[in-house]
Design an enzyme around this catalytic site. Structure first.
Site, PDB file in Angstrom:
ATOM      1  N   GLY A  56       0.781  -1.231   0.000  1.00 42.16           N
ATOM      2  CA  GLY A  56       0.000   0.000   0.000  1.00 42.16           C
ATOM      3  C   GLY A  56       0.807   1.273   0.000  1.00 42.16           C
ATOM      4  N   GLU A 122      -6.826   4.774   1.898  1.00 42.77           N
ATOM      5  CA  GLU A 122      -7.042   3.406   2.362  1.00 42.77           C
ATOM      6  C   GLU A 122      -8.030   3.422   3.516  1.00 42.77           C
ATOM      7  OE1 GLU A 122      -2.780   1.402   1.088  1.00 42.77           O
ATOM      8  OE2 GLU A 122      -3.162   1.782   3.199  1.00 42.77           O
ATOM      9  N   ARG A 288      -9.744  -2.027   9.133  1.00 42.37           N
ATOM     10  CA  ARG A 288      -9.560  -3.436   8.777  1.00 42.37           C
ATOM     11  C   ARG A 288     -10.290  -4.399   9.701  1.00 42.37           C
ATOM     12  NH1 ARG A 288      -3.105  -3.160   7.160  1.00 42.37           N
ATOM     13  NH2 ARG A 288      -3.454  -2.208   5.125  1.00 42.37           N
ATOM     14  N   HIS A 347      -2.085 -10.775   9.565  1.00 39.78           N
ATOM     15  CA  HIS A 347      -1.320  -9.774   8.833  1.00 39.78           C
ATOM     16  C   HIS A 347      -0.362  -8.972   9.696  1.00 39.78           C
ATOM     17  CE1 HIS A 347      -0.354  -6.874   5.758  1.00 39.78           C
ATOM     18  NE2 HIS A 347      -0.919  -5.874   6.410  1.00 39.78           N
ATOM     19  N   GLU A 371       7.213  -3.430  13.961  1.00 42.56           N
ATOM     20  CA  GLU A 371       6.070  -4.253  14.340  1.00 42.56           C
ATOM     21  C   GLU A 371       6.266  -4.961  15.672  1.00 42.56           C
ATOM     22  OE1 GLU A 371       3.147  -7.752  12.487  1.00 42.56           O
ATOM     23  OE2 GLU A 371       4.769  -6.916  11.279  1.00 42.56           O
ATOM     24  N   ARG A 382      -4.549  -1.372  13.973  1.00 39.49           N
ATOM     25  CA  ARG A 382      -3.674  -0.445  13.244  1.00 39.49           C
ATOM     26  C   ARG A 382      -4.396   0.198  12.076  1.00 39.49           C
ATOM     27  NH1 ARG A 382      -0.511  -0.920   8.657  1.00 39.49           N
ATOM     28  NH2 ARG A 382      -0.659  -3.186   8.538  1.00 39.49           N
ATOM     29  N   LEU A 388       4.712   1.362   8.058  1.00 39.79           N
ATOM     30  CA  LEU A 388       5.978   1.868   7.525  1.00 39.79           C
ATOM     31  C   LEU A 388       6.316   3.220   8.146  1.00 39.79           C
ATOM     32  CD1 LEU A 388       5.776   0.925   3.725  1.00 39.79           C
ATOM     33  CD2 LEU A 388       7.166  -0.158   5.499  1.00 39.79           C
TER      34      LEU A 388
END
Length: 531
Positions: A56, A122, A288, A347, A371, A382, A388
């Site tokens: 992404g 996103e 998500r 994930h 992470e 998250r 990132l």
């Protein structure tokens, strides 16, 4: 079974960075620039990292139509009430400078028609603030730019990056970190160092199906626990909602970036009905946890094992998403023609080793970033592409902190503790976690998994990296199950079918450490109303 340690080799460094993704590379470069003699060690090769696979992009405040306040608000909304707002603001505010530094190293991001950096949107974001590279190959570009810079910096200091080296134990005394015990083809080695920075990534290999690379075996969690540090929020495992589905598929599975939905793709079931309509105001671009939960509930209702992503109406898909297009072609699919079968898969770990916003743990000389760390940025879920961002910001800060705070500390490890791991067979462990600790959990399943995990775990000799990984997975699975049982509510990524409501009295993190008896125990007081 206790394994006596015979040390085959020794080395010295001012800082050892464990892991070679965005956080580790950024930290190593930052510390090296402060004059520290940095040694990097990594189990895999130069690109065997989660960073390499990130599609992404990087969430960073846009110069027009955006603000730090807006990015902070989106992050807090996604985080389910468990974000540390001060930490969120600190990290988000540092984002633009971190990206500028990355571009100065040669990272090239996609541009729009006006020549400015292109931005997409996103899930959970209120505006288009996600910058990307190579269409959907942002992680690979970040890995390339940082890897080149670090090789140059460490090479100038005469230190190689050691690949194929697994960290086995952080060595400490009353002053804090004194060294790192590692294992490679030569056998066990000791690096005498006053500082260790964990950048080992996530824990996706707890599950049979994950987007993570094979090395995501929770090593940093286990290392930190054994050293006396705390871990928190492990129950919040983010399941990416759109991972390419294959019948019987296991191991690392390719994901279809959230940016595809950001460009207008739709999630539908086998009957063509929307998955998220009426579930959340943002629809398919909801956070998500919301989307994964909606998919899981629809699959349960239909008795099916996957839904579909419909991108057939998007123009220029292959140009915007070349990596995903190639991935689909490998599976015999054409996004311009076919519905893409997808399902949630493990994930990202929203929790990890407890640190402040400079990567410090409670153990002097032990730092963590990326992470593996729990800074308070992510809370219970998250926000897309904040990973990132965190790796860049915290990697820089933690590397600087380690170089400055441990400068001049002279250590020499004396006495290597025996390694006596408790190990559950990996396949058995993954089956247990996949069956009982997936998107939706309940008390009976979590308890059954914990009992079976204990029953199937045995003391074992630790003579290779695979066994070290299995040991790390075992202790981390035990910690995750304990936390998931203790949190008797549904919040963020943690959904309890037997406790579907969010309990305001449980709006705080659960921290675990290993106590004096060698057992995992909560440092967090019992939550009000928990039974």
């Amino acid at each position: 079974m206790t394994t006596a340690i015979t040390v085959a080799w020794e080395d010295h460094a001012d800082l050892v960075v464990v892991g070679g993704g965005v956080a580790g590379l950024t930290a190593a470069r930052a510390a090296s620039r402060r004059g520290a003699r940095v040694l990097m060690v990594s189990k895999g090769g130069p690109t065997d990292t989660a960073t390499q696979y990130a599609q992404g992009g990087i969430a960073v405040v846009a110069p027009v139509g955006d603000s730090v306040d807006a990015h902070v608000a989106d992050t807090l909304a996604a985080g389910g009430g468990l974000c540390d707002e001060d930490a969120v603001r600190s990290i988000v505010t540092a984002g633009p400078d971190a990206v500028t530094a990355l571009r100065d190293l040669g990272a090239v991001f996609d541009t729009a028609g006006d020549g400015d950096i292109a931005r997409t949107r996103e899930g959970g974001h209120s505006t288009r603030r996600i910058i990307h590279a190579g269409g959907d190959a942002t992680g690979a570009e970040v890995q390339r730019a940082l890897g080149t810079a670090v090789q140059r910096a460490l090479g100038a200091a005469g230190l190689p990056v050691l690949f194929g080296v697994a960290a086995a134990r952080i060595l400490t005394d009353a002053r804090g970190v004194t060294g790192l015990l590692v294992l490679d083809e030569r056998g066990y080695g000791v690096v005498h160092t006053p500082a260790v920075l964990l950048a080992t990534g996530g824990l996706g290999q707890l599950y049979a199906c994950s987007t993570n690379p094979p090395g995501a075996t929770a090593d940093g969690i286990a290392l930190a626990l054994a050293a006396g540090a705390g871990v928190a929020d492990l129950e919040f495992v983010q399941f990416h909602p759109t991972v390419l589905f294959a019948e019987g598929g296991t191991g690392r599975r390719p994901l279809i970036s959230e940016a595809v939905r950001g460009e207008g793709a739709r999630l539908v079931d086998s009957r063509g009905r929307s998955i998220t309509e009426g579930v959340h105001p943002l629809g398919d671009l909801a956070p998500r946890d919301v989307v994964s939960r909606a998919i899981a509930e629809r699959l349960t209702a239909l008795g099916e094992d996957h839904v579909y992503l419909d991108a057939r109406h998007l123009d220029g898909f292959a140009t915007r998403f070349p990596t995903i297009t190639a991935m689909c072609a490998d599976a015999g699919l054409d996004p311009a023609r076919d519905l893409l079968p997808v399902a949630p898969a493990a994930h990202y770990s929203c929790g990890g080793v407890v640190t402040d916003v400079h990567g410090r743990t409670r153990i002097p000389g032990l730092y963590a970033a990326g992470e593996v760390a729990r800074t308070g940025l992510h809370g219970a879920n998250r926000l897309a592409s904040n990973s990132l961002l965190e790796g860049l910001v915290l990697g820089e800060r933690a590397g600087m902190a380690a170089a400055i705070e441990r400068a001049g500390t002279r250590v020499e490890t004396d006495g290597i503790p025996a390694v006596a791991p408790t190990v559950c067979d990996r396949t058995v462990l993954q089956q247990l976690m996949t069956r009982h600790a997936l998107v939706v959990r309940d008390a009976n399943g979590l308890a059954a998994a914990a009992v079976e995990l204990d029953r199937m775990s045995v003391a074992a000799s630790c003579t290779d990296a695979d066994r070290l990984e299995d040991s790390a997975l075992t202790v981390t699975a035990r910690a995750l199950l304990l936390a998931a049982q203790r949190r008797t509510e549904s919040r963020g990524c943690h959904t309890r079918s037997d406790r579907p409501d969010t309990d305001p009295t449980q709006a705080r993190s659960l921290e675990l450490r290993i106590d004096d008896d060698g057992e995992l125990s909560f440092t967090t007081p019992e939550l009000t109303g928990v039974n």
